[in-house]
Motif scaffolding. Structure first.
Motif, PDB file in Angstrom:
ATOM      1  N   ASP A 166       0.834  -1.205   0.000  1.00  0.00           N
ATOM      2  CA  ASP A 166       0.000   0.000   0.000  1.00  0.00           C
ATOM      3  C   ASP A 166       0.866   1.250   0.000  1.00  0.00           C
ATOM      4  O   ASP A 166       0.549   2.239  -0.675  1.00  0.00           O
ATOM      5  N   GLU A 169       2.249   1.744  -3.427  1.00  0.00           N
ATOM      6  CA  GLU A 169       1.190   2.208  -4.329  1.00  0.00           C
ATOM      7  C   GLU A 169       0.845   3.674  -4.105  1.00  0.00           C
ATOM      8  O   GLU A 169       0.277   4.322  -4.987  1.00  0.00           O
ATOM      9  N   ASP A 175       4.632   1.743  -8.430  1.00  0.00           N
ATOM     10  CA  ASP A 175       4.083   0.385  -8.516  1.00  0.00           C
ATOM     11  C   ASP A 175       4.094  -0.115  -9.955  1.00  0.00           C
ATOM     12  O   ASP A 175       4.474  -1.269 -10.220  1.00  0.00           O
ATOM     13  N   GLU A 176       3.711   0.742 -10.881  1.00  0.00           N
ATOM     14  CA  GLU A 176       3.682   0.353 -12.294  1.00  0.00           C
ATOM     15  C   GLU A 176       5.080   0.005 -12.804  1.00  0.00           C
ATOM     16  O   GLU A 176       5.261  -0.977 -13.544  1.00  0.00           O
TER      17      GLU A 176
END
Length: 360
Positions: A166, A169, A175-176
């Motif tokens: 989390d 993110e 995150d990507e």
């Protein structure tokens, strides 16, 4: 001849005096309780109460192959402290779901026996710390008892398991990148709990864990083998201001930036090792900017651990900045920007953690 003292008994407020004495009694009980909580964890007493309770002292002793008389006294101390429940009608002891979540569930983000292990072990350095108060010299992290390192892993590891992804993110675009396959450096990794968690969550990325403590790195390598991620995670013995590698998409530091002797120099080195669009995630203990706003139960714990372990570790290193575990957002921002970063923001928080995002 009578000695004059600053404390005048005629000026004492009896109610405030009694409140302070009551606080001292609570603290005395808590001090003794720490070792008993460790015993309850290591001998499986909490786990047995969770699995088979409610139990009498004799039944718990039988379940755990321990001596009933010791178990009986232990149970009564735990009940008095609110750590277990007692039913006087059946003379049995048990755990509520909340007590089990805190004391018996090692995957819980609020699992506390590791914290007791950490603080009880850190206190063993008291003679050296007393001398350090006189001299101003530091005490290195590596000088602590092994249980400090294991307690740290058991205390922080579950929260990393619960919140780490989390937190990532919450960072802008990170995150990507990691899902597609990126490069991660986890600086101050200790036994590698967050390092391994990131390797599990992002199998197409490569991760390196970095710590100056050789023994912790050896444990981290064993953990990586056990969890099956050794093919995509590596570990390096190095300091935060001299670790290898460049073009990292993400550099992380979990509850260790304030321990650095030269945090400005560390920030500058992190900036050099990041990719042009890379991100530095700094997780620090929750703290407000003003001292008076940190005079809370958690602030007390953080200041105390900082006095025993974090600040002495910083003072043991070059520069000896002594940032402290309750630095807060503004002081952390000042140090990071002085190290060359132009972007700094609070990306996430929990009741006990602040998560900062820094970019070049």
């Amino acid at each position: 001849m009578a000695t004059e003292t600053k404390a005048d008994s005629t000026q004492i407020d009896e109610q405030k005096l009694n409140e302070l004495v009551e606080t001292s009694l609570v603290d005395l009980g808590a001090t003794v309780h720490a070792s008993l909580a460790i015993i309850g964890d290591e001998l499986g007493l909490y786990a047995a109460l969770d699995d088979a309770g409610p139990l009498t002292s004799a039944e718990l002793a039988q379940e755990t192959d321990t001596a009933e008389r010791y178990v009986r006294e232990w149970l009564r101390s735990q009940a008095a402290g609110g750590y277990v429940t007692y039913d006087p009608e059946t003379d049995r002891y048990g755990l509520t779901p909340e007590q089990a979540y805190v004391l018996a569930n090692e995957e819980s983000p609020v699992f506390m026996p590791g914290a007791f292990q950490l603080v009880a072990s850190a206190a063993q350095i008291e003679p050296d710390l007393r001398e350090a108060f006189r001299t101003g010299e530091g005490i290195g992290w590596h000088e602590h008892d092994d249980d400090v390192f294991h307690g740290t892993e058991r205390f922080f590891g579950p929260s990393y398991g619960a919140y780490l992804i989390d937190w990532i993110e919450s960072l802008d675009g990170v995150d990507e990148k990691l899902q597609a396959g990126g490069r991660i450096a986890d600086v101050g990794c200790g036994h590698g709990a967050p390092t391994i968690r990131m390797a599990e969550a992002y199998p197409d990325s490569t991760v390196v864990g970095i710590d100056y403590h050789q023994e912790s790195i050896e444990v981290a390598r064993e953990r990586a083998e056990t969890t099956g991620v050794a093919d995509r995670v590596d570990f390096e013995v190095a300091t935060a201001s001299a670790y290898d590698g460049t073009d990292y998409d993400l550099v992380t530091m979990f509850n260790c930036f304030h321990d650095m002797g030269d945090p400005v120099g560390v920030a500058a080195h992190v900036r050099e090792t990041l990719a042009d669009a890379g991100t530095w995630m700094i997780v620090e203990p929750y703290a407000e900017d003003r001292v008076e706003d940190n005079l809370t139960p958690f602030g007390r714990l953080a200041y105390s651990i900082s006095t025993v372990a974090c600040t002495p570790n910083s003072l043991d290193q070059e520069v000896g900045y002594g940032l402290g575990a309750q630095a807060g957002e503004q002081r952390t921002r000042d140090v990071v920007t002085e190290g060359g970063f132009t972007h700094f923001r609070r990306a996430a928080e929990t009741p006990t953690s602040l998560v900062f995002e820094a970019k070049p």
